[in-house]
Write a protein that holds these residues in place. Structure first.
Motif, PDB file in Angstrom:
ATOM      1  N   ALA A 203       0.828  -1.211   0.000  1.00 43.72           N
ATOM      2  CA  ALA A 203       0.000   0.000   0.000  1.00 43.72           C
ATOM      3  C   ALA A 203       0.859   1.256   0.000  1.00 43.72           C
ATOM      4  N   ASN A 204       1.893   1.262   0.836  1.00 42.64           N
ATOM      5  CA  ASN A 204       2.741   2.455   0.928  1.00 42.64           C
ATOM      6  C   ASN A 204       3.724   2.553  -0.239  1.00 42.64           C
ATOM      7  N   GLY A 205       4.429   1.449  -0.517  1.00 41.82           N
ATOM      8  CA  GLY A 205       5.447   1.470  -1.564  1.00 41.82           C
ATOM      9  C   GLY A 205       4.868   1.559  -2.958  1.00 41.82           C
ATOM     10  N   LEU A 206       3.987   0.610  -3.297  1.00 47.57           N
ATOM     11  CA  LEU A 206       3.404   0.632  -4.633  1.00 47.57           C
ATOM     12  C   LEU A 206       2.446   1.799  -4.813  1.00 47.57           C
ATOM     13  N   GLY A 207       1.712   2.138  -3.747  1.00 43.96           N
ATOM     14  CA  GLY A 207       0.772   3.255  -3.858  1.00 43.96           C
ATOM     15  C   GLY A 207       1.471   4.564  -4.209  1.00 43.96           C
ATOM     16  N   THR A 208       2.541   4.874  -3.478  1.00 45.89           N
ATOM     17  CA  THR A 208       3.268   6.115  -3.754  1.00 45.89           C
ATOM     18  C   THR A 208       4.033   6.035  -5.076  1.00 45.89           C
ATOM     19  N   SER A 209       4.577   4.844  -5.395  1.00 51.35           N
ATOM     20  CA  SER A 209       5.323   4.732  -6.659  1.00 51.35           C
ATOM     21  C   SER A 209       4.393   4.863  -7.866  1.00 51.35           C
ATOM     22  N   VAL A 210       3.167   4.346  -7.763  1.00 51.54           N
ATOM     23  CA  VAL A 210       2.186   4.519  -8.846  1.00 51.54           C
ATOM     24  C   VAL A 210       1.828   5.994  -8.995  1.00 51.54           C
ATOM     25  N   ALA A 211       1.661   6.689  -7.859  1.00 50.91           N
ATOM     26  CA  ALA A 211       1.370   8.123  -7.918  1.00 50.91           C
ATOM     27  C   ALA A 211       2.516   8.880  -8.601  1.00 50.91           C
ATOM     28  N   ILE A 212       3.751   8.503  -8.271  1.00 52.12           N
ATOM     29  CA  ILE A 212       4.912   9.136  -8.903  1.00 52.12           C
ATOM     30  C   ILE A 212       4.944   8.827 -10.395  1.00 52.12           C
ATOM     31  N   LEU A 213       4.685   7.568 -10.757  1.00 55.52           N
ATOM     32  CA  LEU A 213       4.703   7.160 -12.160  1.00 55.52           C
ATOM     33  C   LEU A 213       3.636   7.901 -12.964  1.00 55.52           C
ATOM     34  N   LEU A 214       2.431   8.000 -12.421  1.00 57.20           N
ATOM     35  CA  LEU A 214       1.366   8.712 -13.125  1.00 57.20           C
ATOM     36  C   LEU A 214       1.699  10.191 -13.280  1.00 57.20           C
ATOM     37  N   SER A 215       2.270  10.779 -12.249  1.00 55.72           N
ATOM     38  CA  SER A 215       2.660  12.200 -12.332  1.00 55.72           C
ATOM     39  C   SER A 215       3.659  12.416 -13.452  1.00 55.72           C
ATOM     40  N   TYR A 216       4.655  11.519 -13.541  1.00 55.85           N
ATOM     41  CA  TYR A 216       5.686  11.708 -14.556  1.00 55.85           C
ATOM     42  C   TYR A 216       5.216  11.310 -15.950  1.00 55.85           C
ATOM     43  N   CYS A 217       4.210  10.453 -16.042  1.00 53.23           N
ATOM     44  CA  CYS A 217       3.604  10.195 -17.352  1.00 53.23           C
ATOM     45  C   CYS A 217       2.937  11.461 -17.881  1.00 53.23           C
ATOM     46  N   ARG A 218       2.242  12.160 -16.991  1.00 53.56           N
ATOM     47  CA  ARG A 218       1.617  13.434 -17.387  1.00 53.56           C
ATOM     48  C   ARG A 218       2.679  14.479 -17.721  1.00 53.56           C
ATOM     49  N   VAL A 219       3.759  14.497 -16.939  1.00 55.54           N
ATOM     50  CA  VAL A 219       4.844  15.442 -17.199  1.00 55.54           C
ATOM     51  C   VAL A 219       5.475  15.155 -18.557  1.00 55.54           C
ATOM     52  N   LEU A 220       5.743  13.875 -18.843  1.00 59.05           N
ATOM     53  CA  LEU A 220       6.344  13.497 -20.121  1.00 59.05           C
ATOM     54  C   LEU A 220       5.439  13.883 -21.285  1.00 59.05           C
ATOM     55  N   HIS A 221       4.151  13.643 -21.143  1.00 57.57           N
ATOM     56  CA  HIS A 221       3.205  14.017 -22.196  1.00 57.57           C
ATOM     57  C   HIS A 221       3.211  15.517 -22.436  1.00 57.57           C
ATOM     58  N   ALA A 222       3.257  16.293 -21.346  1.00 55.29           N
ATOM     59  CA  ALA A 222       3.271  17.755 -21.479  1.00 55.29           C
ATOM     60  C   ALA A 222       4.577  18.243 -22.093  1.00 55.29           C
ATOM     61  N   VAL A 223       5.696  17.630 -21.696  1.00 52.75           N
ATOM     62  CA  VAL A 223       7.005  18.061 -22.205  1.00 52.75           C
ATOM     63  C   VAL A 223       7.132  17.758 -23.691  1.00 52.75           C
ATOM     64  N   LEU A 224       6.688  16.570 -24.099  1.00 49.29           N
ATOM     65  CA  LEU A 224       6.780  16.219 -25.512  1.00 49.29           C
ATOM     66  C   LEU A 224       5.889  17.101 -26.378  1.00 49.29           C
TER      67      LEU A 224
END
Length: 325
Positions: A203-224
């Motif tokens: 819950a703590n490890g995967l939950g926060t890592s998924v949140a980080i991954l989703l944030s950076y997917c949005r960042v990558l989409h915006a940057v590209l």
């Protein structure tokens, strides 16, 4: 906690039982711990005194540095004492306290890293709303929520780890009181508690890592989608330090805690060194050496200190001009 009426005394077997290796390891880990304290405290002070760093990103970074200092201090002094002395015992209360504080600050770091990823997401994807969304109140709420979730999780981790009775000899095959080595000393069946710890870690490890991954997917989409090449480079640069820190911390943490305690082996000690000793010392360098804002603030502070010293020195000789070196 604890099914025994008498609280056991644990023996931490430490990194190694080879006599000739203990002194070099003591020197190495003492150096790393000293650099950890100086580097992280220096970063906290720099952010505090430099107005240019009074932004949400560096606000979260100061709390990350404080968490690094705290959970490194929970582990390193006892490990260093065990390496240099023959006494490797730790009381039941000391073992519980060490594990509880470690679980609290390590879990808090997971959530602080997720908060930093959200900050980068808002900065890149919604720059016009950044000041409003990442207000001081919102930043304090995210930090408070991180520590609240970490405190509750640490209580559950500790209860699951020390909630049964222990059979002798109480020899913990590790350099600190971690869940896996302690559970292997339990007299009763630990499968239920192992499953609970695994669920909490997920819950703590995967939950926060998924949140980080989703944030950076949005960042990558915006940057590209940016037309300006310098703008893309700038956006990638602001996220690079955080991504390096996340990779070092989560990589070793997942290996350790997202597997049942029964599958842990001797290599756990080596892996544990990375997230308890190495990761805290790396963060100040990751965020300072790759960050122009931190280096610029450090240069300004250095010039202020030199000017102050020069003026104080010159006051005794009638010299009032600042030093411009």
């Amino acid at each position: 906690m604890g099914g025994n009426h008498t609280q056991p005394i644990f023996i931490l077997l430490g990194m190694t039982d080879t006599p000739w290796a203990q002194a070099p390891l003591f020197g190495l880990f003492l150096l790393i711990y000293g650099v950890t304290l100086v580097g992280n405290m220096g970063l906290v002070v720099l952010v505090w005194v430099a107005p240019s760093l009074h932004t949400p990103m560096y606000f979260f970074l100061t709390h990350l540095s404080l968490a690094d200092i705290c959970y490194s201090t929970v582990i390193s002094p006892k490990m260093l004492t065990n390496l240099i002395s023959g006494n490797k015992t730790i009381s039941w209360a000391g073992c519980v306290t060490q594990f509880h504080l470690f679980a609290l600050f390590a879990t808090a770091e997971c959530h602080l890293l997720a908060a930093m990823a959200y900050d980068r997401h808002v900065a890149v994807c919604h720059p016009l709303r950044y000041v409003t969304v990442m207000s001081p109140r919102a930043c304090w709420q995210l930090v408070a929520l991180s520590y609240l979730v970490a405190s509750l999780s640490a209580l559950l981790y500790t209860g699951c780890t020390f909630g049964g009775s222990f059979c002798g000899p109480h020899r913990v095959d590790h350099f600190f009181c971690d869940a896996g080595p302690v559970l292997r000393l339990a007299c009763s069946d630990t499968r239920g508690r192992e499953a609970a710890i695994f669920g909490l870690a997920t819950a703590n490890g995967l939950g926060t890592s998924v949140a980080i991954l989703l944030s950076y997917c949005r960042v990558l989409h915006a940057v590209l989608g940016m037309r300006s090449a310098p703008g893309r480079a700038r956006a990638f640069h602001t996220c690079a330090s955080h991504l390096v820190s996340v990779s070092v911390f989560y990589g070793t943490l997942f290996f350790m805690y997202l597997q049942p305690a029964s599958r842990h082996g001797g290599r756990d000690k080596v892996v544990s060194v990375f997230y308890t000793v190495v990761s805290p010392v790396l963060n100040p360098f990751i965020y300072s050496l790759r960050n122009k804002e931190v280096k610029a603030a450090l240069g300004k502070c250095r010039r202020r200190v030199l000017n102050l010293c020069w003026c104080q020195r010159g006051a005794g000789h009638g010299i009032r001009e600042p030093w411009n070196g």
